[in-house]
Design a protein around this motif. Structure first.
Motif, PDB file in Angstrom:
ATOM      1  N   PHE A  16      51.228  22.803  32.952  1.00 30.02           N
ATOM      2  CA  PHE A  16      51.026  23.461  34.245  1.00 30.02           C
ATOM      3  C   PHE A  16      51.970  22.894  35.299  1.00 30.02           C
ATOM      4  O   PHE A  16      52.619  23.632  36.044  1.00 30.02           O
ATOM      5  CB  PHE A  16      49.572  23.287  34.693  1.00 30.02           C
ATOM      6  N   LEU A  26      53.492  29.915  41.775  1.00 31.00           N
ATOM      7  CA  LEU A  26      52.041  29.997  41.932  1.00 31.00           C
ATOM      8  C   LEU A  26      51.664  30.956  43.071  1.00 31.00           C
ATOM      9  O   LEU A  26      50.651  31.643  43.015  1.00 31.00           O
ATOM     10  CB  LEU A  26      51.433  28.609  42.177  1.00 31.00           C
ATOM     11  N   MET A  27      52.517  30.998  44.085  1.00 35.64           N
ATOM     12  CA  MET A  27      52.290  31.945  45.192  1.00 35.64           C
ATOM     13  C   MET A  27      52.364  33.380  44.709  1.00 35.64           C
ATOM     14  O   MET A  27      51.587  34.229  45.151  1.00 35.64           O
ATOM     15  CB  MET A  27      53.346  31.730  46.271  1.00 35.64           C
ATOM     16  N   TRP A  30      49.314  34.199  43.011  1.00 32.84           N
ATOM     17  CA  TRP A  30      48.285  34.365  44.033  1.00 32.84           C
ATOM     18  C   TRP A  30      48.333  35.768  44.633  1.00 32.84           C
ATOM     19  O   TRP A  30      47.309  36.447  44.770  1.00 32.84           O
ATOM     20  CB  TRP A  30      48.495  33.282  45.088  1.00 32.84           C
ATOM     21  N   GLN A  89      43.822  34.462  33.943  1.00 31.09           N
ATOM     22  CA  GLN A  89      42.982  33.278  33.701  1.00 31.09           C
ATOM     23  C   GLN A  89      43.285  32.147  34.677  1.00 31.09           C
ATOM     24  O   GLN A  89      42.593  31.131  34.689  1.00 31.09           O
ATOM     25  CB  GLN A  89      43.145  32.817  32.249  1.00 31.09           C
ATOM     26  N   LEU A  90      44.315  32.330  35.478  1.00 35.49           N
ATOM     27  CA  LEU A  90      44.613  31.340  36.531  1.00 35.49           C
ATOM     28  C   LEU A  90      43.729  31.549  37.763  1.00 35.49           C
ATOM     29  O   LEU A  90      43.772  30.759  38.699  1.00 35.49           O
ATOM     30  CB  LEU A  90      46.083  31.417  36.930  1.00 35.49           C
ATOM     31  N   PRO A  92      40.530  31.076  38.426  1.00 31.36           N
ATOM     32  CA  PRO A  92      39.706  29.932  38.853  1.00 31.36           C
ATOM     33  C   PRO A  92      40.519  28.842  39.535  1.00 31.36           C
ATOM     34  O   PRO A  92      40.053  28.204  40.481  1.00 31.36           O
ATOM     35  CB  PRO A  92      39.110  29.418  37.536  1.00 31.36           C
ATOM     36  N   VAL A  93      41.732  28.622  39.059  1.00 33.30           N
ATOM     37  CA  VAL A  93      42.604  27.642  39.708  1.00 33.30           C
ATOM     38  C   VAL A  93      42.885  28.092  41.143  1.00 33.30           C
ATOM     39  O   VAL A  93      42.715  27.333  42.106  1.00 33.30           O
ATOM     40  CB  VAL A  93      43.932  27.472  38.936  1.00 33.30           C
ATOM     41  N   ILE A  94      43.297  29.345  41.261  1.00 37.80           N
ATOM     42  CA  ILE A  94      43.603  29.916  42.572  1.00 37.80           C
ATOM     43  C   ILE A  94      42.393  29.816  43.499  1.00 37.80           C
ATOM     44  O   ILE A  94      42.510  29.441  44.670  1.00 37.80           O
ATOM     45  CB  ILE A  94      44.018  31.397  42.430  1.00 37.80           C
ATOM     46  N   GLU A  96      39.944  27.688  43.487  1.00 37.59           N
ATOM     47  CA  GLU A  96      39.726  26.312  43.945  1.00 37.59           C
ATOM     48  C   GLU A  96      40.806  25.895  44.950  1.00 37.59           C
ATOM     49  O   GLU A  96      40.530  25.155  45.902  1.00 37.59           O
ATOM     50  CB  GLU A  96      39.709  25.344  42.755  1.00 37.59           C
ATOM     51  N   VAL A  97      41.999  26.382  44.737  1.00 33.24           N
ATOM     52  CA  VAL A  97      43.084  26.107  45.688  1.00 33.24           C
ATOM     53  C   VAL A  97      42.734  26.675  47.062  1.00 33.24           C
ATOM     54  O   VAL A  97      42.878  26.009  48.083  1.00 33.24           O
ATOM     55  CB  VAL A  97      44.420  26.714  45.183  1.00 33.24           C
ATOM     56  N   VAL A  98      42.239  27.898  47.062  1.00 32.21           N
ATOM     57  CA  VAL A  98      41.868  28.547  48.328  1.00 32.21           C
ATOM     58  C   VAL A  98      40.738  27.773  49.004  1.00 32.21           C
ATOM     59  O   VAL A  98      40.797  27.486  50.203  1.00 32.21           O
ATOM     60  CB  VAL A  98      41.466  30.016  48.071  1.00 32.21           C
ATOM     61  N   TRP A 100      39.843  24.652  48.645  1.00 29.54           N
ATOM     62  CA  TRP A 100      40.312  23.355  49.137  1.00 29.54           C
ATOM     63  C   TRP A 100      41.152  23.522  50.404  1.00 29.54           C
ATOM     64  O   TRP A 100      40.995  22.777  51.372  1.00 29.54           O
ATOM     65  CB  TRP A 100      41.118  22.634  48.059  1.00 29.54           C
TER      66      TRP A 100
END
Lengths: 115, 115
Positions: A16, A26-27, A30, A89-90, A92-94, A96-98, A100
């Motif tokens: 990753f 990653l943006m 998003w 599948q990313l 959940p990562v996104i 949590e990023v939001v 945080w």
DNA sequence: ATCATTAGTATATTTTAGTAAACTATAGTA
DNA sequence: TACTATAGTTTACTAAAATATACTAATGAT
């Protein structure tokens, strides 16, 4: 130890970290997480960015199997970019990023013109 | 619209994307999420990396209030780096990153010498 | 005929990030 | 005396990434 595309990694997370070694890829994930987008549309959101940079980032994401590129036979051309299954599948990562980021912004930043 | 350190952001997540615009800073957070570490220790884990690069990344993370730097009056010097409260709140992000990476590695990579 | 549009490519230039190597202070050890 | 260790800093250099600018093809509109 994980082998992937000729590289070896001690920990899976390093995959990753290498994938998202810039802020742009990653943006893009998003932005695409809310549906498909065209090249120009993404470009507008990511300004300032040049065609060359965006083009190369999209190509990388496609090679990583994270987005799909769909070409429509129209004039002027239309190309739509969509998250692949692995891209989705990313989410959940996104998420949590939001979460945080919102917390961080609440602590250190100031919100203006919220709506 | 969010104001932070003179910059303005449309969406809070952009703060995260700007913070972690390289692979190193999030990796450092990831290593520190299991406890504190010294400079040399981090350097060993992050090889190849130069002192200058690691030093600058740690400085940035400190300015972002994500890590704490503790100096001990010893010879040779001892400096310990630890996650701050805000750094620790990145744990859910890290967890999702790990989960996603494992899934990705399972699909596209091959695991060797697992233990 | 010319302009506008889209999704890029091509070329040349600039900016940035990272590297390598040497150096610092301080004390203990061989 | 010289070497070891740590946590960096300094300088000079290089490679990579991003930029600006111009360009293309095909079609419809002015």
């Amino acid at each position: 130890m994980i082998k992937l595309n000729g590289n070896t990694y001690q920990f899976s997370a390093e995959i990753f970290f290498e994938m998202f070694d810039d802020r742009l890829k990653l943006m893009i994930i998003w932005y695409l997480s809310n549906g498909s987008m065209r090249f120009k549309e993404l470009s507008n959101y990511l300004q300032p960015i040049t065609n060359k940079t965006l083009s190369s980032k999209l190509k990388q994401l496609e090679e990583l199997h994270l987005i799909k590129r769909e070409v429509f036979a129209e004039v002027p051309p239309r190309v739509e970019y969509t998250l692949s299954a692995h891209g989705q599948q990313l989410k959940p990562v996104i998420d949590e990023v939001v979460a945080w980021s919102q917390h961080y912004a609440k602590t250190f930043g100031q919100t203006i013109n919220e709506e």
